[in-house]
Design a protein around this motif. Structure first.
Motif, PDB file in Angstrom:
ATOM      1  N   GLU A 368      52.490 -16.302  47.110  1.00  0.00           N
ATOM      2  CA  GLU A 368      52.424 -15.522  48.339  1.00  0.00           C
ATOM      3  C   GLU A 368      51.181 -14.627  48.384  1.00  0.00           C
ATOM      4  N   GLY A 369      50.311 -14.798  47.427  1.00  0.00           N
ATOM      5  CA  GLY A 369      49.060 -14.032  47.423  1.00  0.00           C
ATOM      6  C   GLY A 369      49.292 -12.527  47.472  1.00  0.00           C
ATOM      7  N   LEU A 370      50.280 -12.055  46.704  1.00  0.00           N
ATOM      8  CA  LEU A 370      50.691 -10.654  46.852  1.00  0.00           C
ATOM      9  C   LEU A 370      49.680  -9.660  46.273  1.00  0.00           C
ATOM     10  N   VAL A 371      48.854 -10.113  45.336  1.00  0.00           N
ATOM     11  CA  VAL A 371      47.875  -9.175  44.777  1.00  0.00           C
ATOM     12  C   VAL A 371      46.832  -8.850  45.853  1.00  0.00           C
ATOM     13  N   ALA A 372      46.319  -9.885  46.493  1.00  0.00           N
ATOM     14  CA  ALA A 372      45.341  -9.656  47.572  1.00  0.00           C
ATOM     15  C   ALA A 372      45.995  -8.873  48.714  1.00  0.00           C
ATOM     16  N   HIS A 373      47.250  -9.190  48.992  1.00  0.00           N
ATOM     17  CA  HIS A 373      47.982  -8.490  50.052  1.00  0.00           C
ATOM     18  C   HIS A 373      48.097  -6.997  49.720  1.00  0.00           C
ATOM     19  N   ALA A 374      48.404  -6.696  48.467  1.00  0.00           N
ATOM     20  CA  ALA A 374      48.514  -5.285  48.061  1.00  0.00           C
ATOM     21  C   ALA A 374      47.174  -4.584  48.225  1.00  0.00           C
TER      22      ALA A 374
END
Lengths: 477, 477
Positions: A368-374
């Motif tokens: 879910e690409g959560l690092v980039a999202h964060a």
């Protein structure tokens, strides 16, 4: 809808809950959870439950926000918590449920493992997970010990440092919180500050360095604060050596949470690590609160300081709420520890369900690409908060990494005096009026702490920002 | 059946595993688990997994019975564990999976809670569970603190005792094992005995009394051993008082496991408790290994000594393998502790999934009458083992409570000299030949330890007994 309206009317008539709050602030309408059946009403009425708790359960299991409004959280989905009346609350504090409450892939992984095997010596190993976890660390890391809590992880980290170095002393920072076992409570001045006549003394091997806080601390020049705070660690090492004692390790959170979401000054860890290594000690970084990509820029926030720790402890978000934590270290240190303590060979196992869940969490973070999202969403929130600080002088400082953000409230008008009372009122008002959960923390309890599940959306961020803006206006103008 | 035969043939042809062993010993034919889909083959081949583990994972996560035959346990059902070839092993050692591996009601409770809420401050409380748990204890108990492991429970128990009494010293017995945190390892002479040049010293507040073993210990007369061993505790208290130190607590397992399944002499706890209470200390009983009805006669084995402890720690079987443990104590002690340590108010929470599971475990124990079952079946096994001792002089002693049984192996022919080598060979042979898992323990590693899931059947017991008989015959005659 008719049924829902009926429930709401009955609820209002019964007077059991207060003002419902503007639903628009919670972003898009939230339907009842699609995947699970509606929770049955609890067998015990809330009043009876409260009575029973008082009677039997340690107060530690208190209702959430007990002082403001006791909320009995019945279930959670993504970034929302729901009470027993299906009212949603926007959860801005549950960093433990890292990828969101009841993420379907995480639940599926847990269910599959639960149905297969929960506990047995040996069994399905954490091999593939261990590889994946190590791949997120600097290349010096090569070994993982699994435990069930951050407390156990930090306890083991200390034991490893003492065993491997043969030294006894430990340097921590003021305001640290590393866990609730006896040696760790004694290291956590966040806890010890509140102690009274308990009879428990702090860990006799603890040396407490200043909280390296560039906003409120004693060194504020960004160009020099890092080396100045690190210099204190050096002085401490010199003092202990004069006393004939030796440093086992330096332990610090990468973004000290309870100390007030402290963004460490540039170069701090690098200078500290040099001093510690010269003294033959190990550098232990506590990423229990902060890790697994929440920082946005980096998977582990210590990476923002460009260092390679000897030991890193990880926990809370690792299992999305399931009990699991780990000590990550180098092959050499692990080998040395186990050679000296063969009796502990069989101690550090992960629970199989928690391990399966941990593997799913890591997969979801990536998918879910959560690092980039964060990074992106956190950057947006931080920039909006900075703008808000121009409007509200009570906002003394805004800081953070990704979706781990602190808002320091002060007396305003140029004063840095901490305003814990305002922080408390803000937390209460955002909850009561807007059903938005934030919390307060820091040595003066004046820092608003924002660390939502990583599935937090832009619309959620806007709800949070609007609510904070309105509440601050109400309370200070 | 054709598929199963095909698998077996392929397996034998490939030469990956050895002798299959007589299936008749495992009781009725065991069909593949009915409720779950067949486990998929692990992504990593076992060889690759072994290589990776060596490289990355702490050796602590070793394969089961690595020294004898590495078994990769793929799944479990009831009292059986299955390897990746669907071969069943009769599990006589997993007391942690108390009501059996993957008990459907336990899995269902865990799945329901996982799908609803895993972690949030406050939330669904342990109210009803706490009541049920307390109802199994003597009436002086009134408070429960929830933690995630037996280690955390014992650590907290010590902290409570020190805080409430204001004293520092701790009496434990030789051979004790209370957990793997630093203070507990320092108390656990089971661990410390094996230490070498680790640099970690035992807990400086620990006083180690003799293992109150009426078979192998220094007092063997059943009429007086209890008061004699308790007298040692009294002498220790006198010694520490002469040094100006005071007793915080006495800590002991109710059926010391690692010390060799020691059945405490009659009157021992009663006499010890009197001495400890007169010195102002608290009596802490560790039921982490033994509790929840396994003892058959009593729900908690300490009840066999007719005492009311001040603090009891419980764990392992509590969550059937899910991480949960607890400290059970009186209302007065809990209140005093929390008044003196308000900073620790929010520390002791149970994980929601583990709590839901714990509630199901307690329900299953009651619904399936497992306490009475443990009493009856355990009594049968003990009586059969006693008969077997007449035939095999190497069986020096047979003892136990319900389904927690120790068989002490000696050099035989009137000698009490411990025979750890024989115990090791028995464990290996029962596994390799009959696919029956037992383990060895005790200060001399000469005690066979039998503590199967509580759903163990009479047929299972006969398989176990036949196998032990045959293996002892082979090895000693």
């Amino acid at each position: 809808m008719a049924a829902a309206v009926a429930v709401r009317t009955r609820r209002l008539e019964s007077g059991r809950v207060g003002h419902v709050g503007p639903r628009r602030l919670i972003g898009p309408a939230v339907p009842p959870p699609p995947r699970a059946k509606r929770p049955r009403l609890e067998q015990l009425e809330k009043e009876k439950a409260l009575e029973l708790r008082k009677k039997h359960v340690a107060p530690s299991l208190g209702l959430h926000y007990a002082a403001v409004k006791p909320i009995k959280v019945a279930y959670g989905r993504g970034q929302y918590l729901y009470d027993e009346w299906d009212e949603p609350y926007l959860d801005c504090i549950n960093n433990v449920t890292h990828v969101g409450h009841c993420h379907p892939k995480v639940v599926a992984a847990g269910v599959e493992q639960m149905s297969k095997l929960v506990h047995s010596p040996g069994t399905k190993m954490a091999d593939s997970y261990t590889q994946q976890l190590l791949s997120t660390f600097p290349d010096n890391m090569g070994h993982v010990f699994y435990v069930t809590s951050g407390t156990e992880a930090n306890d083991l980290a200390l034991m490893i440092a003492e065993t491997v170095t043969g030294h006894s002393e430990i340097i921590v920072i003021d305001g640290a919180y590393h866990g609730h076992s006896k040696p760790l409570v004694g290291l956590s001045s966040y806890k010890m500050k509140e102690k009274d006549d308990s009879g428990i003394s702090p860990n006799p091997h603890a040396w407490i360095a200043s909280n390296p806080d560039p906003f409120r601390g004693k060194y504020a020049d960004p160009a020099t604060a890092g080396t100045q705070y690190a210099g204190e660690v050096k002085e401490m090492i010199d003092s202990m050596e004069k006393e004939g004692k030796k440093l086992a390790c330096y332990v610090c959170e990468s973004f000290p949470g309870c100390a007030g979401q402290v963004k460490l000054p540039e170069g701090y860890f690098k200078a500290v690590f040099d001093h510690v290594h010269r003294a033959g000690g190990l550098c232990v970084i506590d990423e229990v609160q902060t890790g697994f990509g929440r920082g946005g820029e980096f998977f582990w926030i210590f990476q923002s300081q460009g260092v390679k720790p000897d030991i890193v402890t990880v926990g809370k978000p690792m299992g999305n709420g399931h009990p699991i934590a780990a000590v990550v270290t180098t092959k050499e240190i692990a080998r040395d520890f186990l050679a000296k303590r063969p009796d502990l060979q069989n101690e550090y196992k992960g629970n199989l369900v928690s391990l399966a869940v941990a593997e799913a969490v890591l997969r979801v973070v990536e998918e879910e690409g959560l690092v980039a999202h964060a990074r992106e969403l956190g950057g947006y929130i931080l920039s909006q908060l900075s703008l808000m600080a121009n409007k509200h002088p009570c906002i003394g400082d805004v800081r953070g990494y990704g979706l781990f953000i602190g808002v320091e409230l002060t007396e305003g008008a140029g004063s840095k005096a901490p305003n814990g009372k305002l922080a408390k009122d803000v937390v209460a008002k955002m909850l009561l009026r807007d059903k938005i959960m934030v919390m307060q923390d820091g040595l003066d309890n004046n820092v608003l702490k924002i660390k939502p599940p990583m599935c937090f959306t832009r619309a959620n961020a806007d709800s949070l920002l609007q609510s904070l803006d309105a509440v601050l206006t109400d309370l200070t103008q």
